[in-house]
Write a protein that holds these residues in place. Structure first.
Motif, PDB file in Angstrom:
ATOM      1  N   ASP A   1      14.671  15.015  -1.112  1.00  0.00           N
ATOM      2  CA  ASP A   1      15.928  14.440  -1.568  1.00  0.00           C
ATOM      3  C   ASP A   1      16.660  15.454  -2.434  1.00  0.00           C
ATOM      4  O   ASP A   1      16.053  16.275  -3.128  1.00  0.00           O
ATOM      5  CB  ASP A   1      15.692  13.194  -2.423  1.00  0.00           C
ATOM      6  CG  ASP A   1      15.237  11.993  -1.624  1.00  0.00           C
ATOM      7  OD1 ASP A   1      15.348  12.019  -0.377  1.00  0.00           O
ATOM      8  OD2 ASP A   1      14.764  11.029  -2.240  1.00  0.00           O
ATOM      9  N   LEU A   2      17.980  15.358  -2.419  1.00  0.00           N
ATOM     10  CA  LEU A   2      18.846  16.096  -3.321  1.00  0.00           C
ATOM     11  C   LEU A   2      19.848  15.081  -3.858  1.00  0.00           C
ATOM     12  O   LEU A   2      20.493  14.376  -3.088  1.00  0.00           O
ATOM     13  CB  LEU A   2      19.574  17.222  -2.574  1.00  0.00           C
ATOM     14  CG  LEU A   2      20.612  18.017  -3.364  1.00  0.00           C
ATOM     15  CD1 LEU A   2      19.956  18.793  -4.504  1.00  0.00           C
ATOM     16  CD2 LEU A   2      21.360  18.974  -2.435  1.00  0.00           C
ATOM     17  N   PHE A   3      19.957  14.978  -5.184  1.00  0.00           N
ATOM     18  CA  PHE A   3      20.920  14.081  -5.807  1.00  0.00           C
ATOM     19  C   PHE A   3      22.157  14.889  -6.197  1.00  0.00           C
ATOM     20  O   PHE A   3      22.046  16.018  -6.675  1.00  0.00           O
ATOM     21  CB  PHE A   3      20.342  13.423  -7.054  1.00  0.00           C
ATOM     22  CG  PHE A   3      19.182  12.497  -6.821  1.00  0.00           C
ATOM     23  CD1 PHE A   3      18.881  11.996  -5.560  1.00  0.00           C
ATOM     24  CD2 PHE A   3      18.375  12.115  -7.883  1.00  0.00           C
ATOM     25  CE1 PHE A   3      17.813  11.133  -5.361  1.00  0.00           C
ATOM     26  CE2 PHE A   3      17.305  11.246  -7.690  1.00  0.00           C
ATOM     27  CZ  PHE A   3      17.030  10.757  -6.438  1.00  0.00           C
ATOM     28  N   VAL A   4      23.329  14.290  -6.010  1.00  0.00           N
ATOM     29  CA  VAL A   4      24.595  14.936  -6.370  1.00  0.00           C
ATOM     30  C   VAL A   4      25.484  13.883  -7.025  1.00  0.00           C
ATOM     31  O   VAL A   4      25.547  12.736  -6.566  1.00  0.00           O
ATOM     32  CB  VAL A   4      25.322  15.513  -5.130  1.00  0.00           C
ATOM     33  CG1 VAL A   4      26.617  16.199  -5.535  1.00  0.00           C
ATOM     34  CG2 VAL A   4      24.428  16.476  -4.363  1.00  0.00           C
ATOM     35  N   ALA A   5      26.179  14.261  -8.103  1.00  0.00           N
ATOM     36  CA  ALA A   5      27.099  13.337  -8.773  1.00  0.00           C
ATOM     37  C   ALA A   5      28.124  14.123  -9.566  1.00  0.00           C
ATOM     38  O   ALA A   5      27.979  15.322  -9.788  1.00  0.00           O
ATOM     39  CB  ALA A   5      26.341  12.393  -9.702  1.00  0.00           C
ATOM     40  N   ASP A   6      29.144  13.412 -10.004  1.00  0.00           N
ATOM     41  CA  ASP A   6      30.121  13.950 -10.944  1.00  0.00           C
ATOM     42  C   ASP A   6      29.768  13.484 -12.344  1.00  0.00           C
ATOM     43  O   ASP A   6      29.290  12.356 -12.533  1.00  0.00           O
ATOM     44  CB  ASP A   6      31.533  13.430 -10.620  1.00  0.00           C
ATOM     45  CG  ASP A   6      32.148  14.111  -9.418  1.00  0.00           C
ATOM     46  OD1 ASP A   6      32.079  15.352  -9.334  1.00  0.00           O
ATOM     47  OD2 ASP A   6      32.717  13.399  -8.564  1.00  0.00           O
ATOM     48  N   ALA A   7      30.046  14.324 -13.314  1.00  0.00           N
ATOM     49  CA  ALA A   7      29.931  13.914 -14.706  1.00  0.00           C
ATOM     50  C   ALA A   7      31.091  12.981 -15.032  1.00  0.00           C
ATOM     51  O   ALA A   7      32.112  12.967 -14.342  1.00  0.00           O
ATOM     52  CB  ALA A   7      29.978  15.138 -15.618  1.00  0.00           C
ATOM     53  N   PHE A   8      30.929  12.188 -16.066  1.00  0.00           N
ATOM     54  CA  PHE A   8      32.025  11.381 -16.571  1.00  0.00           C
ATOM     55  C   PHE A   8      33.116  12.337 -17.035  1.00  0.00           C
ATOM     56  O   PHE A   8      32.808  13.403 -17.581  1.00  0.00           O
ATOM     57  CB  PHE A   8      31.507  10.531 -17.746  1.00  0.00           C
ATOM     58  CG  PHE A   8      31.877   9.092 -17.653  1.00  0.00           C
ATOM     59  CD1 PHE A   8      31.440   8.302 -16.612  1.00  0.00           C
ATOM     60  CD2 PHE A   8      32.668   8.510 -18.632  1.00  0.00           C
ATOM     61  CE1 PHE A   8      31.781   6.964 -16.529  1.00  0.00           C
ATOM     62  CE2 PHE A   8      33.012   7.173 -18.560  1.00  0.00           C
ATOM     63  CZ  PHE A   8      32.567   6.404 -17.509  1.00  0.00           C
ATOM     64  N   PRO A   9      34.399  12.032 -16.861  1.00  0.00           N
ATOM     65  CA  PRO A   9      35.456  12.948 -17.298  1.00  0.00           C
ATOM     66  C   PRO A   9      35.283  13.348 -18.762  1.00  0.00           C
ATOM     67  O   PRO A   9      35.010  12.514 -19.614  1.00  0.00           O
ATOM     68  CB  PRO A   9      36.741  12.131 -17.108  1.00  0.00           C
ATOM     69  CG  PRO A   9      36.403  11.136 -16.060  1.00  0.00           C
ATOM     70  CD  PRO A   9      34.954  10.811 -16.278  1.00  0.00           C
ATOM     71  N   GLY A  10      35.414  14.638 -19.007  1.00  0.00           N
ATOM     72  CA  GLY A  10      35.318  15.152 -20.372  1.00  0.00           C
ATOM     73  C   GLY A  10      33.907  15.412 -20.851  1.00  0.00           C
ATOM     74  O   GLY A  10      33.721  15.880 -21.970  1.00  0.00           O
ATOM     75  N   THR A  11      32.888  15.137 -20.026  1.00  0.00           N
ATOM     76  CA  THR A  11      31.511  15.346 -20.479  1.00  0.00           C
ATOM     77  C   THR A  11      30.826  16.520 -19.799  1.00  0.00           C
ATOM     78  O   THR A  11      29.744  16.905 -20.197  1.00  0.00           O
ATOM     79  CB  THR A  11      30.639  14.086 -20.258  1.00  0.00           C
ATOM     80  OG1 THR A  11      30.548  13.830 -18.853  1.00  0.00           O
ATOM     81  CG2 THR A  11      31.208  12.887 -20.982  1.00  0.00           C
ATOM     82  N   ALA A  12      31.433  17.084 -18.766  1.00  0.00           N
ATOM     83  CA  ALA A  12      30.822  18.226 -18.083  1.00  0.00           C
ATOM     84  C   ALA A  12      30.972  19.463 -18.947  1.00  0.00           C
ATOM     85  O   ALA A  12      31.893  19.588 -19.728  1.00  0.00           O
ATOM     86  CB  ALA A  12      31.462  18.446 -16.724  1.00  0.00           C
ATOM     87  N   GLY A  13      30.066  20.362 -18.805  1.00  0.00           N
ATOM     88  CA  GLY A  13      30.121  21.598 -19.568  1.00  0.00           C
ATOM     89  C   GLY A  13      28.778  22.289 -19.531  1.00  0.00           C
ATOM     90  O   GLY A  13      27.882  21.878 -18.795  1.00  0.00           O
ATOM     91  N   PRO A  14      28.622  23.325 -20.321  1.00  0.00           N
ATOM     92  CA  PRO A  14      27.382  24.098 -20.272  1.00  0.00           C
ATOM     93  C   PRO A  14      26.169  23.327 -20.772  1.00  0.00           C
ATOM     94  O   PRO A  14      25.048  23.640 -20.430  1.00  0.00           O
ATOM     95  CB  PRO A  14      27.675  25.297 -21.176  1.00  0.00           C
ATOM     96  CG  PRO A  14      28.768  24.835 -22.082  1.00  0.00           C
ATOM     97  CD  PRO A  14      29.567  23.842 -21.285  1.00  0.00           C
ATOM     98  N   ASP A  15      26.369  22.280 -21.571  1.00  0.00           N
ATOM     99  CA  ASP A  15      25.249  21.508 -22.095  1.00  0.00           C
ATOM    100  C   ASP A  15      24.527  20.781 -20.964  1.00  0.00           C
ATOM    101  O   ASP A  15      25.082  19.908 -20.328  1.00  0.00           O
ATOM    102  CB  ASP A  15      25.731  20.500 -23.129  1.00  0.00           C
ATOM    103  CG  ASP A  15      24.589  19.744 -23.763  1.00  0.00           C
ATOM    104  OD1 ASP A  15      24.719  18.526 -23.935  1.00  0.00           O
ATOM    105  OD2 ASP A  15      23.567  20.368 -24.066  1.00  0.00           O
ATOM    106  N   GLY A  16      23.311  21.147 -20.684  1.00  0.00           N
ATOM    107  CA  GLY A  16      22.556  20.501 -19.617  1.00  0.00           C
ATOM    108  C   GLY A  16      22.706  21.197 -18.282  1.00  0.00           C
ATOM    109  O   GLY A  16      21.962  20.946 -17.368  1.00  0.00           O
ATOM    110  N   GLY A  17      23.667  22.088 -18.181  1.00  0.00           N
ATOM    111  CA  GLY A  17      23.829  22.852 -16.957  1.00  0.00           C
ATOM    112  C   GLY A  17      24.316  22.018 -15.796  1.00  0.00           C
ATOM    113  O   GLY A  17      24.578  20.829 -15.908  1.00  0.00           O
ATOM    114  N   ARG A  18      24.472  22.659 -14.664  1.00  0.00           N
ATOM    115  CA  ARG A  18      24.942  21.988 -13.458  1.00  0.00           C
ATOM    116  C   ARG A  18      23.794  21.453 -12.626  1.00  0.00           C
ATOM    117  O   ARG A  18      24.008  20.666 -11.730  1.00  0.00           O
ATOM    118  CB  ARG A  18      25.794  22.953 -12.649  1.00  0.00           C
ATOM    119  CG  ARG A  18      27.106  23.278 -13.364  1.00  0.00           C
ATOM    120  CD  ARG A  18      27.863  24.351 -12.655  1.00  0.00           C
ATOM    121  NE  ARG A  18      28.359  23.936 -11.377  1.00  0.00           N
ATOM    122  CZ  ARG A  18      29.634  23.741 -11.081  1.00  0.00           C
ATOM    123  NH1 ARG A  18      30.540  23.929 -12.003  1.00  0.00           N
ATOM    124  NH2 ARG A  18      30.001  23.392  -9.876  1.00  0.00           N
TER     125      ARG A  18
END
Length: 139
Positions: A66-83
């Motif tokens: 399995d491979l999971f894919v999702a979008d972050a909540f707006p304004g929460t994506a960034g280097p913290d936690g990586g992609r």
């Protein structure tokens, strides 16, 4: 006990394009997709209009993996936690708590472990090495 570790790709509004790309490039089967707007309403955590069309969760099947894919909540994506994160699926809340607490020791809690509409015990923690884990308890 059986545990599962699944790579989880977290993007910033590009998940739909990435899912189509991985399906094509990797001959992956799209087994499940759900946007934030399609999930059940939670008055304590309302979904802003900017997030409703973003992918909350998708599962792609690549052979036996399995491979999971999702979008972050707006304004929460960034280097913290990586992609790329790791989703640990465990069979019970006690094990989730044990894993969560061990990873949080010297790390940082991103989302406290709690009951959520898709899991009796779910949380997100970045460990002391900067690796982000989603702890997911099966129903």
């Amino acid at each position: 006990m059986t545990y599962q570790a699944t790579p989880f790709i977290l993007l910033d509004g590009e998940a739909k394009a990435a899912i189509a790309f991985y399906a094509r490039a990797l001959d992956a089967e799209i087994a499940f997709t759900q946007t934030f707007g399609e999930g059940p309403a939670d008055p304590g955590h309302p979904v802003p209009d900017a997030a409703k069309d973003r992918v909350a969760h998708a599962v792609l099947k690549l052979g036996g993996a399995d491979l999971f894919v999702a979008d972050a909540f707006p304004g929460t994506a960034g280097p913290d936690g990586g992609r790329v994160q790791v989703c640990l699926t465990v069979p019970d809340a006690e094990t989730s708590r044990r894993f969560f607490d061990a990873l949080a020791d010297g790390g940082r809690i991103v989302m406290p472990l709690r009951k959520i509409h898709f899991s009796p015990s779910y949380g997100v923690v970045t460990d002391r090495f900067g690796v982000t884990f989603q702890i997911f308890t099966s129903r």
